[in-house]
Design an enzyme around this catalytic site. Structure first.
Site, PDB file in Angstrom:
ATOM      1  N   HIS A   1      44.681  36.553  38.695  1.00  0.00           N
ATOM      2  CA  HIS A   1      43.544  35.865  39.307  1.00  0.00           C
ATOM      3  C   HIS A   1      44.069  34.486  39.693  1.00  0.00           C
ATOM      4  O   HIS A   1      44.102  33.575  38.861  1.00  0.00           O
ATOM      5  CB  HIS A   1      42.378  35.723  38.332  1.00  0.00           C
ATOM      6  CG  HIS A   1      42.014  36.982  37.597  1.00  0.00           C
ATOM      7  ND1 HIS A   1      41.411  38.054  38.213  1.00  0.00           N
ATOM      8  CD2 HIS A   1      42.199  37.355  36.302  1.00  0.00           C
ATOM      9  CE1 HIS A   1      41.219  39.014  37.316  1.00  0.00           C
ATOM     10  NE2 HIS A   1      41.692  38.614  36.157  1.00  0.00           N
TER      11      HIS A   1
ATOM     12  N   TYR B   1      38.088  38.735  42.761  1.00  0.00           N
ATOM     13  CA  TYR B   1      36.640  38.849  42.531  1.00  0.00           C
ATOM     14  C   TYR B   1      35.844  37.606  42.881  1.00  0.00           C
ATOM     15  O   TYR B   1      34.619  37.591  42.727  1.00  0.00           O
ATOM     16  CB  TYR B   1      36.358  39.303  41.098  1.00  0.00           C
ATOM     17  CG  TYR B   1      36.731  38.372  39.971  1.00  0.00           C
ATOM     18  CD1 TYR B   1      37.957  38.483  39.328  1.00  0.00           C
ATOM     19  CD2 TYR B   1      35.838  37.419  39.516  1.00  0.00           C
ATOM     20  CE1 TYR B   1      38.291  37.645  38.278  1.00  0.00           C
ATOM     21  CE2 TYR B   1      36.165  36.581  38.458  1.00  0.00           C
ATOM     22  CZ  TYR B   1      37.392  36.703  37.851  1.00  0.00           C
ATOM     23  OH  TYR B   1      37.722  35.874  36.813  1.00  0.00           O
TER      24      TYR B   1
ATOM     25  N   HIS C   1      35.356  45.895  38.337  1.00  0.00           N
ATOM     26  CA  HIS C   1      35.797  44.823  37.435  1.00  0.00           C
ATOM     27  C   HIS C   1      35.976  45.299  35.996  1.00  0.00           C
ATOM     28  O   HIS C   1      37.001  45.061  35.362  1.00  0.00           O
ATOM     29  CB  HIS C   1      34.796  43.660  37.467  1.00  0.00           C
ATOM     30  CG  HIS C   1      35.155  42.542  36.533  1.00  0.00           C
ATOM     31  ND1 HIS C   1      34.792  42.539  35.201  1.00  0.00           N
ATOM     32  CD2 HIS C   1      35.868  41.414  36.730  1.00  0.00           C
ATOM     33  CE1 HIS C   1      35.269  41.439  34.627  1.00  0.00           C
ATOM     34  NE2 HIS C   1      35.924  40.743  35.527  1.00  0.00           N
TER      35      HIS C   1
ATOM     36  N   HIS D   1      39.527  46.229  34.213  1.00  0.00           N
ATOM     37  CA  HIS D   1      39.697  45.624  32.888  1.00  0.00           C
ATOM     38  C   HIS D   1      39.047  46.558  31.864  1.00  0.00           C
ATOM     39  O   HIS D   1      37.914  46.983  32.062  1.00  0.00           O
ATOM     40  CB  HIS D   1      38.920  44.307  32.771  1.00  0.00           C
ATOM     41  CG  HIS D   1      39.408  43.177  33.618  1.00  0.00           C
ATOM     42  ND1 HIS D   1      38.662  42.618  34.614  1.00  0.00           N
ATOM     43  CD2 HIS D   1      40.561  42.471  33.585  1.00  0.00           C
ATOM     44  CE1 HIS D   1      39.322  41.606  35.163  1.00  0.00           C
ATOM     45  NE2 HIS D   1      40.474  41.496  34.567  1.00  0.00           N
TER      46      HIS D   1
ATOM     47  N   HIS E   1      44.782  45.354  30.151  1.00  0.00           N
ATOM     48  CA  HIS E   1      44.667  44.988  28.729  1.00  0.00           C
ATOM     49  C   HIS E   1      44.692  46.225  27.823  1.00  0.00           C
ATOM     50  O   HIS E   1      45.618  46.391  27.062  1.00  0.00           O
ATOM     51  CB  HIS E   1      43.423  44.128  28.427  1.00  0.00           C
ATOM     52  CG  HIS E   1      43.319  42.907  29.279  1.00  0.00           C
ATOM     53  ND1 HIS E   1      44.327  41.970  29.346  1.00  0.00           N
ATOM     54  CD2 HIS E   1      42.351  42.469  30.130  1.00  0.00           C
ATOM     55  CE1 HIS E   1      43.970  41.002  30.188  1.00  0.00           C
ATOM     56  NE2 HIS E   1      42.782  41.284  30.686  1.00  0.00           N
TER      57      HIS E   1
ATOM     58  N   ASP F   1      47.861  37.391  34.961  1.00  0.00           N
ATOM     59  CA  ASP F   1      46.432  37.281  34.672  1.00  0.00           C
ATOM     60  C   ASP F   1      45.881  35.878  34.926  1.00  0.00           C
ATOM     61  O   ASP F   1      45.700  35.479  36.060  1.00  0.00           O
ATOM     62  CB  ASP F   1      46.176  37.771  33.238  1.00  0.00           C
ATOM     63  CG  ASP F   1      44.700  38.051  32.967  1.00  0.00           C
ATOM     64  OD1 ASP F   1      43.880  37.838  33.860  1.00  0.00           O
ATOM     65  OD2 ASP F   1      44.371  38.490  31.842  1.00  0.00           O
TER      66      ASP F   1
HETATM   67 ZN   LIG Z   1      41.916  39.813  34.469  1.00  0.00          ZN
END
Ligand SMILES: [Zn+2]
Length: 455
Positions: free
Chosen positions: A59, A122, A208, A234, A271, A322
């Protein structure tokens, strides 16, 4: 015109080789790879050559939050309070800010060993949560940052609808994220049109998370994306997320996701931290990539991925920067392994009898998983793939007496930063002699944006 290079040693798909001739076509793809070559007519490279690492989860705008979330405020300090800080910060961001921040970050990623970035995109709308006149404005800002820096980009428009498993509406800073499946597919079309057949640009789609995308919208998004596109989500990052998912659905997040969409090679599960035994087995055998972001996961107090079970079960993995508190591919893999050692009280967790070098196994696994998750022909030095590579400084002490996987072990587990001297993306040199040529200008633009945002 074809360019020819000669490396003293290089990591090739079937192992390390010496005296490697690499030929790169005018389109930026590798044309030929020949070990044991005398190097006639070649540009001599300064040291060992590695395929560049894909950064499979980023991001970009969060790069500008470094230093803003390390101070104890009244109340608990958790992932969820960090998220509040992030929402407050992004309330001020406009597309030109995002372009400047992304350019700065991507220069740092290139200098840290990454040649492709997969942007989990996003931040879509204006400060009031309304689409910009051009709804792709923020996507163009990310692309502009990538162009200034010269990194290859896979852009993932993100579907984001709800503030929790109970379906509650988005509020505050979250309203800038709101995008339904139709909106995300429209964004894919718009961006796809501009990217065209540029070999250093690719697309994918990202619901997301299960807490932000209800089942019907998840199904609609997956159905609408072309089968060739990678899908990212995620999942199971936080204990509270597992608890909320169990309460709402009676299933844990990864199991729930598998129920809803099935897991396959199309998926990258970012993750995947909190898995029970069955989920760990399911993920390892699914062909999906575990998208691991060790520095961010450490910063946020997420927990540790079940690496031994995953590797034992033949699982795939890649690494991501990330929130961009770390931008060094080698350091990311070091922390992945060290977290395991510190909790299991043993050494060489990622190594195996078949692949005894810890560094070698991790670098190769992250190349393969990152390439799969980015949806681009990268990750190996082989004809037909993109010429995305790192040249190490052969004069650095870290090279002394080392070759092959021992060199990778030293780069990942030795002192200091890996001595990356030159970086090539799609056949173009983007870092030379350890420095990005536009570093000063991009850094000045970044500083002026930050001065304004933090005033
Ligand atoms: Zn993330």
């Amino acid at each position: 015109m074809t360019a020819a290079y000669h490396a003293p040693q290089a990591l090739l798909p079937d192992g390390w080789a010496r005296d490697v001739r690499l030929e790169v076509g005018a389109d930026g793809s590798i044309v030929a790879v020949r070990p044991g070559d005398a190097g006639e007519g070649c540009e001599r490279l300064a040291g060992a050559v590695l395929p560049g690492m894909p950064d499979l989860h980023c991001h970009a705008f969060q790069r500008a939050m470094a230093g803003l979330a390390q101070r104890l405020e009244p109340g608990e300090a958790s992932f969820w309070t960090w998220r509040e800080t992030m929402y407050r910060f992004l309330e001020r961001l406009e597309p030109e800010d995002v372009a400047a921040i992304a350019a700065q970050l991507y220069v740092e990623l290139l200098e840290g060993g990454y040649t492709t970035v997969v942007e989990f995109h996003y931040l879509h709308h204006d400060r009031d949560g309304r689409p910009y006149a051009d709804p792709a404005s923020m996507a163009w800002a990310v692309d502009e940052g990538a162009r200034r820096a010269g990194i290859a980009l896979t852009l993932l428009p993100v579907v984001y609808l709800t503030g929790g498993f109970d379906g509650r509406a988005l509020e505050g800073g979250q309203r800038r994220f709101r995008l339904d499946p139709a909106g995300a597919l429209d964004l894919l079309d718009r961006v796809g049109e501009r990217f065209g057949d540029d070999p250093d640009r690719a697309l994918g789609l990202a619901p997301h998370s299960l807490r932000a995308v209800p089942p019907a919208a998840l199904a609609e998004a997956v159905r609408g994306a072309a089968p060739s596109l990678p899908l990212h989500i995620h999942v199971a990052e936080q204990v509270r997320e597992v608890r909320d998912c169990l309460e709402a659905t009676a299933r844990r997040p990864l199991a729930r996701l598998a129920d809803l969409v099935g897991l396959s090679e199309r998926w990258c599960l970012v993750h995947a931290t909190h898995l029970d035994d069955d989920e760990a087995l399911l993920l390892a055998g699914s062909g999906a990539v575990a998208g691991l972001c060790p520095t961010t996961e450490a910063d946020l107090g997420d927990g540790l991925f079940r690496l031994p079970e995953h590797l034992e079960g033949g699982g795939r993995l890649g690494i991501g920067s990330d929130s961009n508190v770390g931008t060094d591919a080698f350091a990311e893999l070091r922390l992945l392994e060290y977290g395991q050692r510190l909790t299991s009280l043993r050494r060489l967790v990622a190594a195996s009898a078949a692949e005894p070098s810890t560094g070698g196994r991790l670098w190769r696994a992250a190349l393969a998983g990152g390439a799969q998750a980015s949806g681009r022909p990268i990750g190996r030095l082989a004809p037909g793939l993109r010429a995305d590579l790192l040249v190490l400084d052969g004069a650095s002490p870290i090279h002394a007496g080392l070759a092959g996987d021992r060199l990778l072990d030293a780069l990942i587990f030795g002192p200091g930063r890996a001595p990356i001297r030159d970086v090539m993306v799609g056949g173009r040199w983007v870092v030379r002699d350890g420095l990005h040529p536009r570093r000063a200008a991009i850094g000045a633009a970044y500083r002026s944006v930050l001065a304004r945002l933090l005033a």
